[in-house]
Scaffold this motif. Structure first.
Motif, PDB file in Angstrom:
ATOM      1  N   TYR A  63       5.869  21.304  -6.692  1.00  0.00           N
ATOM      2  CA  TYR A  63       4.716  20.478  -7.044  1.00  0.00           C
ATOM      3  C   TYR A  63       4.604  19.023  -6.279  1.00  0.00           C
ATOM      4  O   TYR A  63       3.558  18.649  -6.109  1.00  0.00           O
ATOM      5  N   LEU A  64       5.905  18.566  -6.084  1.00  0.00           N
ATOM      6  CA  LEU A  64       5.996  17.489  -5.222  1.00  0.00           C
ATOM      7  C   LEU A  64       5.434  17.601  -3.927  1.00  0.00           C
ATOM      8  O   LEU A  64       4.554  16.779  -3.304  1.00  0.00           O
ATOM      9  N   TYR A  65       5.721  18.703  -3.220  1.00  0.00           N
ATOM     10  CA  TYR A  65       5.298  19.193  -1.869  1.00  0.00           C
ATOM     11  C   TYR A  65       3.712  19.135  -1.806  1.00  0.00           C
ATOM     12  O   TYR A  65       3.124  18.831  -0.880  1.00  0.00           O
ATOM     13  N   VAL A  66       3.448  19.950  -2.955  1.00  0.00           N
ATOM     14  CA  VAL A  66       1.768  20.018  -3.098  1.00  0.00           C
ATOM     15  C   VAL A  66       1.137  18.836  -3.179  1.00  0.00           C
ATOM     16  O   VAL A  66       0.269  18.505  -2.489  1.00  0.00           O
ATOM     17  N   ALA A  67       1.557  17.917  -3.985  1.00  0.00           N
ATOM     18  CA  ALA A  67       0.952  16.576  -3.970  1.00  0.00           C
ATOM     19  C   ALA A  67       1.081  15.627  -2.871  1.00  0.00           C
ATOM     20  O   ALA A  67       0.302  15.030  -2.540  1.00  0.00           O
ATOM     21  N   PHE A  68       2.360  15.840  -2.066  1.00  0.00           N
ATOM     22  CA  PHE A  68       2.475  15.134  -0.802  1.00  0.00           C
ATOM     23  C   PHE A  68       1.671  15.713   0.090  1.00  0.00           C
ATOM     24  O   PHE A  68       0.665  14.853   1.191  1.00  0.00           O
ATOM     25  N   GLY A 105       0.736  -1.312   0.116  1.00  0.00           N
ATOM     26  CA  GLY A 105      -0.083  -0.040   0.073  1.00  0.00           C
ATOM     27  C   GLY A 105       0.979   1.298  -0.044  1.00  0.00           C
ATOM     28  O   GLY A 105       0.468   2.219  -0.612  1.00  0.00           O
ATOM     29  N   GLY A 106       2.119   1.044   0.681  1.00  0.00           N
ATOM     30  CA  GLY A 106       2.721   2.298   0.784  1.00  0.00           C
ATOM     31  C   GLY A 106       3.463   2.589  -0.728  1.00  0.00           C
ATOM     32  O   GLY A 106       3.697   3.991  -1.052  1.00  0.00           O
ATOM     33  N   ALA A 107       3.687   1.611  -1.423  1.00  0.00           N
ATOM     34  CA  ALA A 107       4.457   1.663  -2.652  1.00  0.00           C
ATOM     35  C   ALA A 107       3.416   2.319  -3.721  1.00  0.00           C
ATOM     36  O   ALA A 107       3.579   3.301  -4.333  1.00  0.00           O
ATOM     37  N   VAL A 108       2.406   1.849  -3.475  1.00  0.00           N
ATOM     38  CA  VAL A 108       1.147   2.519  -4.420  1.00  0.00           C
ATOM     39  C   VAL A 108       0.740   4.064  -3.904  1.00  0.00           C
ATOM     40  O   VAL A 108       0.867   4.618  -4.818  1.00  0.00           O
ATOM     41  N   TRP A 109       0.874   4.161  -2.726  1.00  0.00           N
ATOM     42  CA  TRP A 109       0.502   5.703  -2.336  1.00  0.00           C
ATOM     43  C   TRP A 109       1.611   6.601  -2.649  1.00  0.00           C
ATOM     44  O   TRP A 109       1.439   7.510  -3.377  1.00  0.00           O
ATOM     45  N   ALA A 110       2.923   6.122  -2.699  1.00  0.00           N
ATOM     46  CA  ALA A 110       4.063   6.938  -2.973  1.00  0.00           C
ATOM     47  C   ALA A 110       4.154   7.095  -4.396  1.00  0.00           C
ATOM     48  O   ALA A 110       4.246   8.360  -4.798  1.00  0.00           O
ATOM     49  N   THR A 111       3.648   6.161  -5.145  1.00  0.00           N
ATOM     50  CA  THR A 111       3.719   6.323  -6.625  1.00  0.00           C
ATOM     51  C   THR A 111       2.626   7.325  -6.987  1.00  0.00           C
ATOM     52  O   THR A 111       2.648   8.081  -8.087  1.00  0.00           O
ATOM     53  N   ASN A 112       1.538   7.075  -6.471  1.00  0.00           N
ATOM     54  CA  ASN A 112       0.309   8.248  -6.491  1.00  0.00           C
ATOM     55  C   ASN A 112       0.777   9.495  -6.376  1.00  0.00           C
ATOM     56  O   ASN A 112       0.524  10.393  -7.119  1.00  0.00           O
ATOM     57  N   VAL A 113       1.337   9.831  -5.238  1.00  0.00           N
ATOM     58  CA  VAL A 113       2.132  11.288  -5.043  1.00  0.00           C
ATOM     59  C   VAL A 113       2.831  11.566  -6.114  1.00  0.00           C
ATOM     60  O   VAL A 113       2.894  12.911  -6.712  1.00  0.00           O
ATOM     61  N   ILE A 114       3.913  10.727  -6.827  1.00  0.00           N
ATOM     62  CA  ILE A 114       4.718  11.191  -7.999  1.00  0.00           C
ATOM     63  C   ILE A 114       3.967  11.457  -9.171  1.00  0.00           C
ATOM     64  O   ILE A 114       4.318  12.307  -9.613  1.00  0.00           O
ATOM     65  N   MET A 131      -6.685  17.716  -7.972  1.00  0.00           N
ATOM     66  CA  MET A 131      -6.588  17.550  -6.428  1.00  0.00           C
ATOM     67  C   MET A 131      -7.572  16.860  -5.785  1.00  0.00           C
ATOM     68  O   MET A 131      -7.379  16.009  -4.865  1.00  0.00           O
ATOM     69  N   MET A 132      -8.778  17.024  -6.118  1.00  0.00           N
ATOM     70  CA  MET A 132      -9.979  16.316  -5.611  1.00  0.00           C
ATOM     71  C   MET A 132      -9.907  14.970  -5.914  1.00  0.00           C
ATOM     72  O   MET A 132     -10.016  13.911  -5.001  1.00  0.00           O
ATOM     73  N   LEU A 133      -9.494  14.242  -7.085  1.00  0.00           N
ATOM     74  CA  LEU A 133      -9.176  12.929  -7.515  1.00  0.00           C
ATOM     75  C   LEU A 133      -8.093  12.496  -6.786  1.00  0.00           C
ATOM     76  O   LEU A 133      -8.105  11.336  -6.194  1.00  0.00           O
ATOM     77  N   GLN A 134      -6.885  13.209  -6.522  1.00  0.00           N
ATOM     78  CA  GLN A 134      -5.883  12.632  -5.796  1.00  0.00           C
ATOM     79  C   GLN A 134      -6.349  12.410  -4.530  1.00  0.00           C
ATOM     80  O   GLN A 134      -5.839  11.553  -3.696  1.00  0.00           O
ATOM     81  N   SER A 135      -7.080  13.192  -3.837  1.00  0.00           N
ATOM     82  CA  SER A 135      -7.568  13.163  -2.305  1.00  0.00           C
ATOM     83  C   SER A 135      -8.379  11.794  -2.325  1.00  0.00           C
ATOM     84  O   SER A 135      -8.040  11.101  -1.123  1.00  0.00           O
ATOM     85  N   ALA A 136      -9.321  11.727  -3.348  1.00  0.00           N
ATOM     86  CA  ALA A 136     -10.068  10.476  -3.136  1.00  0.00           C
ATOM     87  C   ALA A 136      -9.282   9.280  -3.200  1.00  0.00           C
ATOM     88  O   ALA A 136      -9.527   8.343  -2.619  1.00  0.00           O
ATOM     89  N   VAL A 137      -8.513   9.260  -4.181  1.00  0.00           N
ATOM     90  CA  VAL A 137      -7.740   7.851  -4.266  1.00  0.00           C
ATOM     91  C   VAL A 137      -6.803   7.865  -3.116  1.00  0.00           C
ATOM     92  O   VAL A 137      -6.592   6.632  -2.623  1.00  0.00           O
ATOM     93  N   SER A 138      -5.963   8.763  -2.481  1.00  0.00           N
ATOM     94  CA  SER A 138      -5.340   8.549  -1.344  1.00  0.00           C
ATOM     95  C   SER A 138      -6.236   8.215  -0.258  1.00  0.00           C
ATOM     96  O   SER A 138      -5.553   7.184   0.603  1.00  0.00           O
ATOM     97  N   LEU A 139      -7.192   8.763  -0.134  1.00  0.00           N
ATOM     98  CA  LEU A 139      -7.860   8.382   1.331  1.00  0.00           C
ATOM     99  C   LEU A 139      -8.642   7.002   1.075  1.00  0.00           C
ATOM    100  O   LEU A 139      -8.605   6.356   2.231  1.00  0.00           O
ATOM    101  N   LEU A 140      -9.007   6.626  -0.042  1.00  0.00           N
ATOM    102  CA  LEU A 140      -9.693   5.344  -0.099  1.00  0.00           C
ATOM    103  C   LEU A 140      -8.295   4.402   0.028  1.00  0.00           C
ATOM    104  O   LEU A 140      -8.602   3.273   0.734  1.00  0.00           O
ATOM    105  N   THR A 141      -7.117   4.466  -0.489  1.00  0.00           N
ATOM    106  CA  THR A 141      -6.128   3.390  -0.444  1.00  0.00           C
ATOM    107  C   THR A 141      -5.714   3.529   0.916  1.00  0.00           C
ATOM    108  O   THR A 141      -5.460   2.308   1.496  1.00  0.00           O
TER     109      THR A 141
END
Length: 281
Positions: free
Chosen positions: A231-236, A173-182, A258-268
């Motif tokens: 931008y990496l800081y914004v995504a993180f 899960g951490g690998a998927v989450w970190a790749t999502n941030v990048i 940003m809304m889509l990223q928050s939803a994916v991150s929250l669900l994961t």
């Protein structure tokens, strides 16, 4: 006997002169270098008083910071981030990867090599439709690979799967989450004001992201320009706080992304943690 009182016109001139002198004193005390424009018939009086002429480039200095040309951004930060994303994809279990599992990582490395070959300089100072298309294709490939892995992971978690142990599940899960941030950092970096080359040339009329350095003078150099690490800081922060922090999205696409990223991150995060706690119990 003739009256010695000044005429009405003389009184008016003296009053105007007094007002101009008071305005000058106030400007000196407050440090305000701007001066009110004088009427056309009083230009000779101000010249005689030693007043400096208005700067010819005052209008140019009032333009917003995102319209200022800056030095092109170096490529090392975004290159390292892409290679990290490729490494995280290869580290995922085979069941979470698109088969053959080497296909998308190989495509991403190939696209990165093509971009470097077409623009071998250490700074991103060249722009063309081909370069732009290859760059967006690279980001799309990373997003596709990670999106597939996230969907497969969520499906496994919903069916009580997801790995043999809690540690393995948290690592996946951490690998998927970190790749999502990048991946989302790359999208922000590529789309904000037309990309890194367009930002350096100051082409956009309005910004898509408003950074603190763009809002207040004196907290950054005059030629400050956001780079990939910004931008990496914004995504993180968006992936951890599930909302923007110090950098505000202004355009609609930035808000939706940003809304889509928050939803994916929250669900994961919620599903992975809940499943890991269930395994430990």
């Amino acid at each position: 006997m003739t009256s010695e009182h000044p005429s009405g016109s003389s009184t008016h001139e003296l009053t105007d002169l007094l007002h101009r002198r008071l305005d000058r004193i106030e400007a000196l005390l407050t440090g305000d270098v701007r001066r009110p424009a004088a009427p056309a018939d009083q230009g000779a009086d101000q010249a005689g008083d030693g007043a400096p002429a208005a700067a010819p480039d005052a209008a140019a200095d009032s333009r917003p910071v995102w319209r200022t040309e800056t030095e092109a951004e170096q490529r090392w930060a975004v290159t390292v981030a892409i290679l990290v994303a490729v490494g995280l994809q290869l580290a995922l279990p085979e069941r979470l990867s698109i088969h053959p599992r080497w296909m998308l990582p190989a495509l991403e490395v190939g696209l990165l090599a093509a971009l470097v070959a077409m623009n071998p300089h250490r700074r991103l100072d060249r722009s063309s439709r081909l370069l732009r298309g290859l760059s967006l294709a690279l980001v799309a490939a990373i997003s596709l690979a990670n999106g597939w892995s996230a969907v497969k992971l969520v499906r496994d978690l919903l069916h009580a799967g997801g790995g043999a142990g809690a540690v393995s599940l948290l690592g996946t899960g951490g690998a998927v989450w970190a790749t999502n941030v990048i991946a989302f950092a790359l999208w922000y970096w590529e789309w904000d004001r037309g990309g890194p080359v367009a930002r350096a040339r100051g082409r956009a009329d309005y910004p898509d992201f408003l950074f603190p350095q763009m809002q207040q003078q004196g907290i950054a150099p005059d030629d400050w320009e956001p780079g990939f690490l910004d931008y990496l800081y914004v995504a993180f922060t968006n992936a951890t706080a599930f909302s923007p922090t110090d950098t505000m999205p202004l355009s609609r696409w930035a808000k939706l992304l940003m809304m889509l990223q928050s939803a994916v991150s929250l669900l994961t995060v919620l599903l992975v943690i809940a499943r890991a706690v269930g395994i430990l119990q």
